[in-house]
Design a protein around this motif. Sequence first.
Motif, PDB file in Angstrom:
ATOM      1  N   THR A   5     -58.176 -32.941  10.524  1.00  0.00           N
ATOM      2  CA  THR A   5     -58.437 -33.351   9.148  1.00  0.00           C
ATOM      3  C   THR A   5     -59.638 -34.257   9.013  1.00  0.00           C
ATOM      4  O   THR A   5     -59.729 -35.048   8.097  1.00  0.00           O
ATOM      5  CB  THR A   5     -57.193 -34.047   8.557  1.00  0.00           C
ATOM      6  N   SER A   6     -60.616 -34.167   9.878  1.00  0.00           N
ATOM      7  CA  SER A   6     -61.812 -34.988   9.749  1.00  0.00           C
ATOM      8  C   SER A   6     -62.725 -34.437   8.671  1.00  0.00           C
ATOM      9  O   SER A   6     -62.532 -33.366   8.133  1.00  0.00           O
ATOM     10  CB  SER A   6     -62.583 -35.011  11.070  1.00  0.00           C
ATOM     11  N   GLU A   7     -63.838 -35.189   8.377  1.00  0.00           N
ATOM     12  CA  GLU A   7     -64.790 -34.762   7.382  1.00  0.00           C
ATOM     13  C   GLU A   7     -65.503 -33.499   7.785  1.00  0.00           C
ATOM     14  O   GLU A   7     -66.195 -32.879   7.001  1.00  0.00           O
ATOM     15  CB  GLU A   7     -65.841 -35.855   7.144  1.00  0.00           C
ATOM     16  N   LYS A   8     -65.386 -33.138   9.014  1.00  0.00           N
ATOM     17  CA  LYS A   8     -66.108 -31.995   9.488  1.00  0.00           C
ATOM     18  C   LYS A   8     -65.491 -30.702   9.028  1.00  0.00           C
ATOM     19  O   LYS A   8     -66.005 -29.645   9.313  1.00  0.00           O
ATOM     20  CB  LYS A   8     -66.167 -32.001  11.005  1.00  0.00           C
ATOM     21  N   THR A   9     -64.367 -30.727   8.343  1.00  0.00           N
ATOM     22  CA  THR A   9     -63.813 -29.509   7.790  1.00  0.00           C
ATOM     23  C   THR A   9     -64.742 -29.015   6.701  1.00  0.00           C
ATOM     24  O   THR A   9     -65.131 -29.748   5.850  1.00  0.00           O
ATOM     25  CB  THR A   9     -62.423 -29.767   7.202  1.00  0.00           C
ATOM     26  N   THR A  10     -65.082 -27.714   6.702  1.00  0.00           N
ATOM     27  CA  THR A  10     -65.980 -27.189   5.682  1.00  0.00           C
ATOM     28  C   THR A  10     -65.257 -27.031   4.383  1.00  0.00           C
ATOM     29  O   THR A  10     -64.039 -27.078   4.299  1.00  0.00           O
ATOM     30  CB  THR A  10     -66.537 -25.811   6.086  1.00  0.00           C
ATOM     31  N   ASP A  11     -66.002 -26.748   3.298  1.00  0.00           N
ATOM     32  CA  ASP A  11     -65.404 -26.539   1.994  1.00  0.00           C
ATOM     33  C   ASP A  11     -64.428 -25.369   2.025  1.00  0.00           C
ATOM     34  O   ASP A  11     -63.457 -25.353   1.276  1.00  0.00           O
ATOM     35  CB  ASP A  11     -66.496 -26.254   0.953  1.00  0.00           C
ATOM     36  N   GLN A 205     -52.715 -21.660  -8.440  1.00  0.00           N
ATOM     37  CA  GLN A 205     -52.258 -20.282  -8.436  1.00  0.00           C
ATOM     38  C   GLN A 205     -52.134 -19.867  -6.976  1.00  0.00           C
ATOM     39  O   GLN A 205     -52.827 -20.418  -6.115  1.00  0.00           O
ATOM     40  CB  GLN A 205     -53.243 -19.358  -9.154  1.00  0.00           C
ATOM     41  N   PRO A 206     -51.232 -18.932  -6.656  1.00  0.00           N
ATOM     42  CA  PRO A 206     -51.151 -18.486  -5.260  1.00  0.00           C
ATOM     43  C   PRO A 206     -52.516 -18.085  -4.722  1.00  0.00           C
ATOM     44  O   PRO A 206     -53.242 -17.315  -5.359  1.00  0.00           O
ATOM     45  CB  PRO A 206     -50.199 -17.283  -5.346  1.00  0.00           C
ATOM     46  N   SER A 207     -52.908 -18.685  -3.586  1.00  0.00           N
ATOM     47  CA  SER A 207     -54.163 -18.437  -2.865  1.00  0.00           C
ATOM     48  C   SER A 207     -55.375 -19.117  -3.502  1.00  0.00           C
ATOM     49  O   SER A 207     -56.484 -19.001  -2.984  1.00  0.00           O
ATOM     50  CB  SER A 207     -54.440 -16.945  -2.678  1.00  0.00           C
ATOM     51  N   VAL A 234     -63.361 -25.326  -5.453  1.00  0.00           N
ATOM     52  CA  VAL A 234     -62.220 -24.420  -5.503  1.00  0.00           C
ATOM     53  C   VAL A 234     -62.299 -23.481  -4.308  1.00  0.00           C
ATOM     54  O   VAL A 234     -63.388 -23.052  -3.906  1.00  0.00           O
ATOM     55  CB  VAL A 234     -62.192 -23.623  -6.828  1.00  0.00           C
ATOM     56  N   THR A 235     -61.137 -23.195  -3.712  1.00  0.00           N
ATOM     57  CA  THR A 235     -61.061 -22.335  -2.532  1.00  0.00           C
ATOM     58  C   THR A 235     -60.136 -21.158  -2.811  1.00  0.00           C
ATOM     59  O   THR A 235     -59.041 -21.331  -3.337  1.00  0.00           O
ATOM     60  CB  THR A 235     -60.531 -23.107  -1.311  1.00  0.00           C
ATOM     61  N   LYS A 236     -60.593 -19.987  -2.462  1.00  0.00           N
ATOM     62  CA  LYS A 236     -59.791 -18.770  -2.551  1.00  0.00           C
ATOM     63  C   LYS A 236     -59.493 -18.290  -1.141  1.00  0.00           C
ATOM     64  O   LYS A 236     -60.407 -18.027  -0.359  1.00  0.00           O
ATOM     65  CB  LYS A 236     -60.543 -17.691  -3.335  1.00  0.00           C
ATOM     66  N   SER A 237     -58.226 -18.194  -0.793  1.00  0.00           N
ATOM     67  CA  SER A 237     -57.831 -17.733   0.542  1.00  0.00           C
ATOM     68  C   SER A 237     -57.279 -16.314   0.479  1.00  0.00           C
ATOM     69  O   SER A 237     -56.739 -15.881  -0.547  1.00  0.00           O
ATOM     70  CB  SER A 237     -56.781 -18.672   1.144  1.00  0.00           C
ATOM     71  N   PHE A 238     -57.415 -15.604   1.593  1.00  0.00           N
ATOM     72  CA  PHE A 238     -56.967 -14.223   1.687  1.00  0.00           C
ATOM     73  C   PHE A 238     -55.994 -14.086   2.857  1.00  0.00           C
ATOM     74  O   PHE A 238     -56.032 -14.872   3.804  1.00  0.00           O
ATOM     75  CB  PHE A 238     -58.164 -13.282   1.872  1.00  0.00           C
ATOM     76  N   ASP A 239     -55.146 -13.060   2.791  1.00  0.00           N
ATOM     77  CA  ASP A 239     -54.119 -12.877   3.813  1.00  0.00           C
ATOM     78  C   ASP A 239     -54.694 -12.590   5.200  1.00  0.00           C
ATOM     79  O   ASP A 239     -54.039 -12.821   6.215  1.00  0.00           O
ATOM     80  CB  ASP A 239     -53.169 -11.736   3.413  1.00  0.00           C
ATOM     81  N   ASN A 240     -55.919 -12.088   5.270  1.00  0.00           N
ATOM     82  CA  ASN A 240     -56.515 -11.735   6.562  1.00  0.00           C
ATOM     83  C   ASN A 240     -57.184 -12.922   7.254  1.00  0.00           C
ATOM     84  O   ASN A 240     -57.856 -12.761   8.271  1.00  0.00           O
ATOM     85  CB  ASN A 240     -57.517 -10.597   6.401  1.00  0.00           C
ATOM     86  N   GLY A 241     -57.013 -14.134   6.714  1.00  0.00           N
ATOM     87  CA  GLY A 241     -57.595 -15.321   7.330  1.00  0.00           C
ATOM     88  C   GLY A 241     -58.936 -15.731   6.778  1.00  0.00           C
ATOM     89  O   GLY A 241     -59.440 -16.818   7.095  1.00  0.00           O
ATOM     90  N   PHE A 242     -59.520 -14.897   5.934  1.00  0.00           N
ATOM     91  CA  PHE A 242     -60.784 -15.265   5.302  1.00  0.00           C
ATOM     92  C   PHE A 242     -60.531 -16.198   4.117  1.00  0.00           C
ATOM     93  O   PHE A 242     -59.474 -16.154   3.473  1.00  0.00           O
ATOM     94  CB  PHE A 242     -61.531 -14.025   4.810  1.00  0.00           C
ATOM     95  N   SER A 243     -61.503 -17.039   3.834  1.00  0.00           N
ATOM     96  CA  SER A 243     -61.474 -17.860   2.635  1.00  0.00           C
ATOM     97  C   SER A 243     -62.895 -18.048   2.126  1.00  0.00           C
ATOM     98  O   SER A 243     -63.863 -18.010   2.897  1.00  0.00           O
ATOM     99  CB  SER A 243     -60.814 -19.214   2.896  1.00  0.00           C
ATOM    100  N   VAL A 244     -63.007 -18.231   0.821  1.00  0.00           N
ATOM    101  CA  VAL A 244     -64.298 -18.462   0.178  1.00  0.00           C
ATOM    102  C   VAL A 244     -64.166 -19.721  -0.658  1.00  0.00           C
ATOM    103  O   VAL A 244     -63.201 -19.881  -1.417  1.00  0.00           O
ATOM    104  CB  VAL A 244     -64.711 -17.280  -0.718  1.00  0.00           C
ATOM    105  N   ALA A 245     -65.113 -20.645  -0.509  1.00  0.00           N
ATOM    106  CA  ALA A 245     -65.059 -21.912  -1.228  1.00  0.00           C
ATOM    107  C   ALA A 245     -66.373 -22.157  -1.951  1.00  0.00           C
ATOM    108  O   ALA A 245     -67.454 -21.942  -1.396  1.00  0.00           O
ATOM    109  CB  ALA A 245     -64.776 -23.063  -0.277  1.00  0.00           C
ATOM    110  N   VAL A 275     -68.125 -19.280   3.352  1.00  0.00           N
ATOM    111  CA  VAL A 275     -67.192 -18.217   3.736  1.00  0.00           C
ATOM    112  C   VAL A 275     -66.708 -18.526   5.148  1.00  0.00           C
ATOM    113  O   VAL A 275     -67.529 -18.776   6.047  1.00  0.00           O
ATOM    114  CB  VAL A 275     -67.870 -16.831   3.707  1.00  0.00           C
ATOM    115  N   SER A 276     -65.399 -18.509   5.354  1.00  0.00           N
ATOM    116  CA  SER A 276     -64.878 -18.824   6.679  1.00  0.00           C
ATOM    117  C   SER A 276     -63.782 -17.848   7.066  1.00  0.00           C
ATOM    118  O   SER A 276     -63.164 -17.194   6.214  1.00  0.00           O
ATOM    119  CB  SER A 276     -64.330 -20.251   6.735  1.00  0.00           C
ATOM    120  N   LYS A 277     -63.562 -17.760   8.372  1.00  0.00           N
ATOM    121  CA  LYS A 277     -62.497 -16.913   8.935  1.00  0.00           C
ATOM    122  C   LYS A 277     -61.699 -17.739   9.919  1.00  0.00           C
ATOM    123  O   LYS A 277     -62.241 -18.283  10.882  1.00  0.00           O
ATOM    124  CB  LYS A 277     -63.093 -15.683   9.637  1.00  0.00           C
ATOM    125  N   ALA A 278     -60.413 -17.882   9.662  1.00  0.00           N
ATOM    126  CA  ALA A 278     -59.522 -18.610  10.569  1.00  0.00           C
ATOM    127  C   ALA A 278     -58.860 -17.628  11.516  1.00  0.00           C
ATOM    128  O   ALA A 278     -58.585 -16.480  11.172  1.00  0.00           O
ATOM    129  CB  ALA A 278     -58.468 -19.367   9.772  1.00  0.00           C
TER     130      ALA A 278
END
Length: 279
Positions: A5-11, A205-207, A234-245, A275-278
Amino acid sequence: MSSHTSEKTTDAVATTASRVRTTLAHAPIRPQALQRAVLAAALACAALPAAAATSGSVALTTDYLFRGVSQTNQKPAVQAGIEYAHDSGFYVGAWGSNVSWLSDTVVVGDDISNSLELDAYLGYRGKAGEIFSYDVGVLTYYYPGSYPSGFNSPNTTEVYLGGTLAPSETVSIGLKYSYAVTDLFGYADSDGSGYLDANLNWTFQPSWTLNLHGGKQWIESNKAFEYTDWKLGVTKSFDNGFSVAAAYSDTDASTPLYTNAHNNFLADSAFTLTVSKAF
């Protein structure tokens, strides 16, 4: 980016103070035993076998903002991180990104060759009751490269303590304080500097998650460089691990002090897309 949870987490994963050093100070670079220990521990986690406790992410962002200040001269960055978390609550991780804030302090010449930031961290996460969790640890920022004689080392180590209140499944409120046990990102005599980080995340809202952030950077012996920063995103997450902020950030930092050799005000208001992928 670091999944702790450091500041280094991206948007893109719902979380960014300056390291612009247009007047970087003049003390000899000195080794930091604590930094080496944290780096060694975090890099060792990369050799651990894949398991449920191992996680990571890769991200592409239009501008790497850290505590509201661009680290890449307002240009894109590619970032990646990995973390191993034990069932006991202890964790260790590493994260990296391209940067240019050090080399951008000069327009010509090759006295500063850094183009990479490598972070390492270790800590402990726990819970106190049903809705409160806490996080304590140490984080080191390492900038490999060559520097001119007498250049104060930008390498920095901070210890941090944070708490998060989650009154519902959709709302979390976090507060964290980071304390520099070394000079802070090259400022002379700046050990003891601190950063207060406040965050509110609301899944409306969900996601879909609204991200609010406010921060205050104190810099010992360099008061003119102190400032506050804030962010709405605002962040939108997807079931495949991708997210867009998407996020809008701003600061009250001094324009002359945070304008680099390319005449870019790095603490200016900014809109970023990540855009990130977890995994």
